[in-house]
Design a protein around this motif. Structure first.
Motif, PDB file in Angstrom:
ATOM      1  N   PRO A 283       0.578  -1.233  -0.038  1.00 31.51           N
ATOM      2  CA  PRO A 283      -0.147  -0.024   0.021  1.00 31.51           C
ATOM      3  C   PRO A 283       0.932   1.431   0.018  1.00 31.51           C
ATOM      4  CG  PRO A 283      -0.195  -1.151   2.155  1.00 31.51           C
ATOM      5  CD  PRO A 283       0.472  -2.166   1.108  1.00 31.51           C
ATOM      6  N   HIS A 284       2.017   1.356   0.616  1.00 33.34           N
ATOM      7  CA  HIS A 284       2.841   2.540   0.645  1.00 33.34           C
ATOM      8  C   HIS A 284       3.499   2.737  -0.507  1.00 33.34           C
ATOM      9  CE1 HIS A 284       5.744  -0.478   1.933  1.00 33.34           C
ATOM     10  NE2 HIS A 284       6.564   0.347   1.711  1.00 33.34           N
ATOM     11  N   ILE A 285       3.803   1.752  -1.437  1.00 33.71           N
ATOM     12  CA  ILE A 285       4.412   1.956  -2.712  1.00 33.71           C
ATOM     13  C   ILE A 285       3.277   2.429  -3.632  1.00 33.71           C
ATOM     14  CG2 ILE A 285       5.376   0.878  -4.834  1.00 33.71           C
ATOM     15  CD1 ILE A 285       7.510   0.796  -2.266  1.00 33.71           C
ATOM     16  N   MET A 286       2.128   1.889  -3.776  1.00 38.76           N
ATOM     17  CA  MET A 286       0.835   2.187  -4.634  1.00 38.76           C
ATOM     18  C   MET A 286       0.484   3.595  -4.412  1.00 38.76           C
ATOM     19  SD  MET A 286      -1.478  -0.932  -4.956  1.00 38.76           S
ATOM     20  CE  MET A 286      -1.394  -1.502  -3.061  1.00 38.76           C
ATOM     21  N   MET A 287       0.287   3.770  -3.145  1.00 38.89           N
ATOM     22  CA  MET A 287      -0.049   5.422  -2.748  1.00 38.89           C
ATOM     23  C   MET A 287       0.752   6.451  -3.277  1.00 38.89           C
ATOM     24  SD  MET A 287      -0.042   6.355   1.257  1.00 38.89           S
ATOM     25  CE  MET A 287       1.759   6.438   1.223  1.00 38.89           C
ATOM     26  N   ARG A 288       2.179   5.988  -3.740  1.00 34.46           N
ATOM     27  CA  ARG A 288       2.828   7.093  -4.295  1.00 34.46           C
ATOM     28  C   ARG A 288       2.520   7.649  -5.712  1.00 34.46           C
ATOM     29  NH1 ARG A 288       6.141   9.252  -1.160  1.00 34.46           N
ATOM     30  NH2 ARG A 288       5.811  10.705  -2.931  1.00 34.46           N
ATOM     31  N   PHE A 289       1.651   6.532  -6.444  1.00 36.09           N
ATOM     32  CA  PHE A 289       1.221   6.900  -7.797  1.00 36.09           C
ATOM     33  C   PHE A 289       0.361   7.876  -7.761  1.00 36.09           C
ATOM     34  CE2 PHE A 289       3.364   2.838  -8.265  1.00 36.09           C
ATOM     35  CZ  PHE A 289       4.353   2.958  -9.343  1.00 36.09           C
ATOM     36  N   PHE A 290      -0.405   8.367  -6.850  1.00 32.15           N
ATOM     37  CA  PHE A 290      -1.272   9.187  -6.523  1.00 32.15           C
ATOM     38  C   PHE A 290      -1.055  10.680  -6.267  1.00 32.15           C
ATOM     39  CE2 PHE A 290      -3.547   5.503  -4.449  1.00 32.15           C
ATOM     40  CZ  PHE A 290      -3.847   4.798  -5.819  1.00 32.15           C
ATOM     41  N   THR A 291       0.361  10.800  -6.115  1.00 32.90           N
ATOM     42  CA  THR A 291       1.030  12.124  -5.764  1.00 32.90           C
ATOM     43  C   THR A 291       1.328  12.796  -7.199  1.00 32.90           C
ATOM     44  OG1 THR A 291       3.092  11.267  -5.677  1.00 32.90           O
ATOM     45  CG2 THR A 291       1.983  11.018  -3.504  1.00 32.90           C
ATOM     46  N   VAL A 292       1.364  12.277  -8.042  1.00 31.00           N
ATOM     47  CA  VAL A 292       1.665  12.941  -9.325  1.00 31.00           C
ATOM     48  C   VAL A 292       0.473  13.465 -10.033  1.00 31.00           C
ATOM     49  CG1 VAL A 292       3.872  11.794  -9.634  1.00 31.00           C
ATOM     50  CG2 VAL A 292       1.762  11.002 -10.500  1.00 31.00           C
ATOM     51  N   PRO A 293       0.625  14.533 -10.762  1.00 30.19           N
ATOM     52  CA  PRO A 293      -0.581  15.287 -11.476  1.00 30.19           C
ATOM     53  C   PRO A 293      -1.159  14.135 -12.476  1.00 30.19           C
ATOM     54  CG  PRO A 293       1.445  16.347 -12.103  1.00 30.19           C
ATOM     55  CD  PRO A 293       1.849  15.400 -11.214  1.00 30.19           C
ATOM     56  N   ASN A 294      -0.411  13.503 -13.133  1.00 37.82           N
ATOM     57  CA  ASN A 294      -1.420  12.592 -14.215  1.00 37.82           C
ATOM     58  C   ASN A 294      -0.362  11.244 -14.663  1.00 37.82           C
ATOM     59  OD1 ASN A 294       1.156  13.575 -15.779  1.00 37.82           O
ATOM     60  ND2 ASN A 294      -0.188  15.615 -16.188  1.00 37.82           N
ATOM     61  N   ALA A 295      -1.003  10.642 -15.486  1.00 38.75           N
ATOM     62  CA  ALA A 295      -0.483   9.361 -15.953  1.00 38.75           C
ATOM     63  C   ALA A 295       1.054   9.498 -16.476  1.00 38.75           C
ATOM     64  CB  ALA A 295      -1.497   8.698 -16.777  1.00 38.75           C
ATOM     65  N   ARG A 296       0.935  10.569 -17.261  1.00 42.14           N
ATOM     66  CA  ARG A 296       2.335  10.863 -17.838  1.00 42.14           C
ATOM     67  C   ARG A 296       3.541  11.165 -16.902  1.00 42.14           C
ATOM     68  NH1 ARG A 296       4.120  13.629 -22.597  1.00 42.14           N
ATOM     69  NH2 ARG A 296       5.973  14.816 -21.846  1.00 42.14           N
ATOM     70  N   GLU A 297       3.364  11.938 -15.799  1.00 42.85           N
ATOM     71  CA  GLU A 297       4.127  12.009 -14.905  1.00 42.85           C
ATOM     72  C   GLU A 297       4.278  10.634 -13.927  1.00 42.85           C
ATOM     73  OE1 GLU A 297       6.153  14.820 -13.979  1.00 42.85           O
ATOM     74  OE2 GLU A 297       5.337  15.132 -16.197  1.00 42.85           O
ATOM     75  N   ALA A 298       3.258   9.747 -14.071  1.00 44.70           N
ATOM     76  CA  ALA A 298       3.300   8.544 -13.176  1.00 44.70           C
ATOM     77  C   ALA A 298       4.143   7.593 -13.922  1.00 44.70           C
ATOM     78  CB  ALA A 298       1.840   7.885 -13.071  1.00 44.70           C
ATOM     79  N   ARG A 299       4.289   7.482 -15.142  1.00 46.09           N
ATOM     80  CA  ARG A 299       5.015   6.652 -16.088  1.00 46.09           C
ATOM     81  C   ARG A 299       6.550   7.013 -15.831  1.00 46.09           C
ATOM     82  NH1 ARG A 299       1.645   8.289 -20.462  1.00 46.09           N
ATOM     83  NH2 ARG A 299      -0.029   7.001 -20.220  1.00 46.09           N
ATOM     84  N   LYS A 300       6.749   8.417 -15.834  1.00 50.07           N
ATOM     85  CA  LYS A 300       8.134   8.926 -15.869  1.00 50.07           C
ATOM     86  C   LYS A 300       8.462   8.550 -14.358  1.00 50.07           C
ATOM     87  CE  LYS A 300      10.137  13.514 -15.961  1.00 50.07           C
ATOM     88  NZ  LYS A 300       9.616  14.993 -16.045  1.00 50.07           N
ATOM     89  N   SER A 301       7.619   8.725 -13.284  1.00 47.69           N
ATOM     90  CA  SER A 301       8.126   8.400 -11.980  1.00 47.69           C
ATOM     91  C   SER A 301       8.816   7.183 -11.802  1.00 47.69           C
ATOM     92  CB  SER A 301       7.213   8.902 -10.948  1.00 47.69           C
ATOM     93  OG  SER A 301       5.989   7.977 -10.913  1.00 47.69           O
ATOM     94  N   VAL A 302       8.157   6.118 -12.454  1.00 47.49           N
ATOM     95  CA  VAL A 302       8.650   4.623 -12.472  1.00 47.49           C
ATOM     96  C   VAL A 302      10.054   4.465 -13.285  1.00 47.49           C
ATOM     97  CG1 VAL A 302       7.211   2.755 -11.662  1.00 47.49           C
ATOM     98  CG2 VAL A 302       6.381   3.964 -13.520  1.00 47.49           C
TER      99      VAL A 302
END
Lengths: 557, 102
Positions: A283-302
């Motif tokens: 849960p603490h890893i998944m939660m991190r994906f909600f902290t970025v503004p959009n899917a584009r940034e989510a991909r970049k963050s991984v």
């Protein structure tokens, strides 16, 4: 101290953020070491600066979205560092390098297993997590399913994982502070619990994120420094380092190839399934994906996180090899000067000894402070994940049926944070001197068998129904817990029975498969009207998952 | 409002293309990573001598070392490939789809 021997096995596992490290008991006794002022001094600097950040973050934490997800205002690169910070625990630095130090190539094989989950998360989960989620993974699981039961169940799954993980970290913190700082166990447990409360309660996700980022940078910097110093001893020639390692290690050339640790394929597969897919259910890893503004940034963050984690894992393996070469010929690091016997301070110490050998007390003090800061950061992430499950899922979603005022929700989440902190301190003290190795297997087993199947099927499988998700999740939970209790780690080591009823330490191969099977069969058999409307709702969910239309937006600031 | 938008998006052929292309690409990359990793694990369990072979005659480094590193570095490069394509080609297509649904 007599507790030493039992504590020793616990330590290696204790600071572990990964189940594999629990497996080999190569540790020596843990004893309180002389007071290490350099390490304490550097740690105080870390704490002071993170408290400064918390003060700054507290003024920016005004809404529930700020608290849970930093208002979606973290950039992809920042989030990448924070994810890496969340994932690379003290076990990565100390445990994995010790594993390579003790077992050579087998340690490397383990390390690769911890990594492989990340590309999979990038390809299959990152953008959908961001597009469908808001604060917790229960938001995704309950998107088209019955809210109350699914939220309750997802919250229980999250809290179970968080609690097991938290105990492991707290016990690890206590052991580590004895070992590295020369301070008593309980000091560490209380200190970690209180600081974690302060970070999360006042600074929410913004403070937690920055604590992770700073810690990730410190860890990467310290590791790189150690790597360069070690390589310079061998003229930056890895082959030369390997030759020396082979010549010094008692197993000789065997350390450069697969050994006995993973020779049983069922253990190897069950372990790797647990790590690879458990990782995607933390849960603490998944939660991190909600902290970025959009899917584009989510991909970049991984992408950023995967690169940092992969780099650090490789660094740690080379450091382990260097430790064999350098410490292996120096009697001052071994108990009674007996090379190949027990290493001074216990099995987790090679990287610290290596730091001392290459950079003196200053580098060792620095790395000790980093190791402790690491635990603090991981624990803060866990507390926030636990508090969101309690406040957002259980209080707002289940108890108030979605009709809570934002102010009330934030108050509840802060109370939950205090509760998590107190629970962590009490559990840490309660589990002192216990062998907590099994809890790591349990945390990942539950994450892989309860959270992951529900999450991935709700995102990908149209026919999933509430009934299927509940029965599947329940069978995953029950089977994972039961199998761990019957495994050698608990049945033999903790409960003192002669033979384990279930021969494998890692349940995922069986419990995760069962969870998927039950979920699919029950969903297929479910012909209720509710099931049909849930299946019909998939099409809209699919569009949102793919395009992000209707996804939670970033808040204004 | 969103329900109608979703319906319009679904009936846009571009959406079918986007969803199909992207998921094929994602699953292909997933398969490459998992097959590579589990092939390596199977070699560890069943054919360890393969990985124990020296990298060149007389070397201490074994074949397993660069292969293991390749799994880490290679799968990271694949994430880079995915993110690049998803954040350019697919993102552009996605924005067109959203615009057309307004």
């Amino acid at each position: 101290m007599r507790q030493a021997i039992r504590g020793a096995a616990a330590l290696l596992a204790a600071i572990a953020a990964a189940p594999a490290i629990a497996a080999p008991a190569t540790t020596g006794p843990v004893e309180q070491q002389p007071l290490n002022l350099i390490a304490i001094g550097m740690f105080v600097v870390f704490v002071a600066s993170t408290l400064g950040i918390t003060y700054w973050a507290a003024r920016r934490t005004q809404s529930a979205a700020d608290f849970y997800t930093a208002g979606g205002g973290i950039s992809g690169t920042q989030n990448g560092f924070a994810i890496a910070g969340d994932y690379m625990s003290a076990a990565t630095l100390l445990g994995l390098s010790s594993l390579v130090f003790a077992k050579g190539f087998d340690g490397f094989v383990y390390t690769i297993g911890f990594f492989v989950g990340w590309p999979i998360i990038t390809f299959l989960m990152a953008e959908r997590l961001r597009n469908l989620g808001k604060y917790t993974f229960a938001d995704i699981a309950s998107y088209r399913l019955e809210k109350t039961p699914i939220r309750t169940f997802a919250a229980i799954g999250s809290l179970t994982v968080v609690c097991f993980y938290l105990i492991v970290q707290m016990v690890g913190a206590g052991q580590l502070i004895q070992l590295l700082f020369g301070l008593p166990y309980n000091y560490a447990v209380v200190l970690v619990g209180v600081l974690m409360m302060v970070y999360v309660m006042f600074g929410g996700m913004i403070a937690t994120t920055w604590v992770q980022i700073i810690k990730a940078c410190l860890m990467l910097g310290g590791g790189t420094m150690l790597l360069l110093l070690a390589l310079s001893q061998f003229g930056f020639n890895i082959e030369l380092m390997a030759q020396k390692a082979v010549a010094t290690h008692k197993d000789g050339i065997k350390i450069m190839g697969p050994g006995s640790m993973l020779s049983d394929p069922i253990t190897a597969v069950s372990l790797s399934l647990g790590i690879v897919f458990g990782n995607a259910g933390l849960p603490h890893i998944m939660m991190r994906f909600f902290t970025v503004p959009n899917a584009r940034e989510a991909r970049k963050s991984v992408f950023v996180a995967t690169g940092l984690i992969g780099y650090f894992f490789l660094v740690v393996c080379v450091i382990g090899l260097a430790a064999i070469s350098i410490l292996g010929s120096d009697p001052q690091y071994w108990v009674d000067g007996k090379i190949g016997g027990k290493i001074i301070g216990g099995g987790n110490m090679p990287v610290m000894h290596l730091a001392k050998a290459l950079g003196g007390d200053v580098l060792m003090g620095f790395l000790s402070a980093v190791a402790f800061a690491t635990i603090l950061a991981v624990v803060a992430g866990l507390a926030l994940a636990g508090a969101s499950a309690i406040a957002h899922d259980l209080y707002v979603g289940v108890f108030a049926k979605g009709n809570a005022k934002e102010g009330t929700e934030m108050m509840v989440s802060r109370i939950a944070t205090v509760g998590m902190g107190i629970a962590a301190i009490l559990l840490g003290i309660l589990f002192k001197d216990q062998n907590v190795a099994f809890l790591v297997a349990l945390a990942f087993g539950v994450a892989a068998s309860v959270n992951f199947p529900v999450l991935i099927l709700s995102m990908y499988w149209k026919d999933l129904t509430t009934r299927g998700a509940l029965w599947g999740g329940l069978s995953g939970l029950v089977s994972a817990v039961t199998l761990v209790v019957l495994s050698p780690a608990v049945w033999k080591t903790v409960l003192g029975n002669k033979e384990a009823i279930f021969p494998y330490d890692h349940p995922a191969l069986f419990s995760m498969t069962l969870a998927f099977l039950v979920t699919i069969v029950v969903s297929k058999l479910d012909s209720s009207a509710r099931a049909r409307s849930e299946q019909a709702a998939f099409d809209d969910q699919y569009v949102r998952a793919q395009t992000g239309v209707g996804a939670a937006a970033a808040s204004a600031h | 409002m969103p329900q109608k938008t979703y319906q319009r998006i679904r009936s846009n052929p571009k959406f079918t293309t986007l969803a199909g292309d992207r998921s094929r690409f994602a699953w292909l990359l997933t398969a490459i990573v998992l097959i590579g990793y589990y092939a390596f694990m199977m070699a560890v369990a069943f054919k360890p001598e393969l990985l124990r072979a020296p990298l060149w005659s007389g070397s201490s480094l074994t074949v397993g070392v660069p292969l293991g590193a390749l799994i880490i570095i290679g799968s990271w490069l694949l994430t880079g490939l995915y993110v690049r394509r998803a954040n350019s080609t697919y993102e552009k297509l996605n924005n067109e789809i959203i615009k057309e649904a307004r």
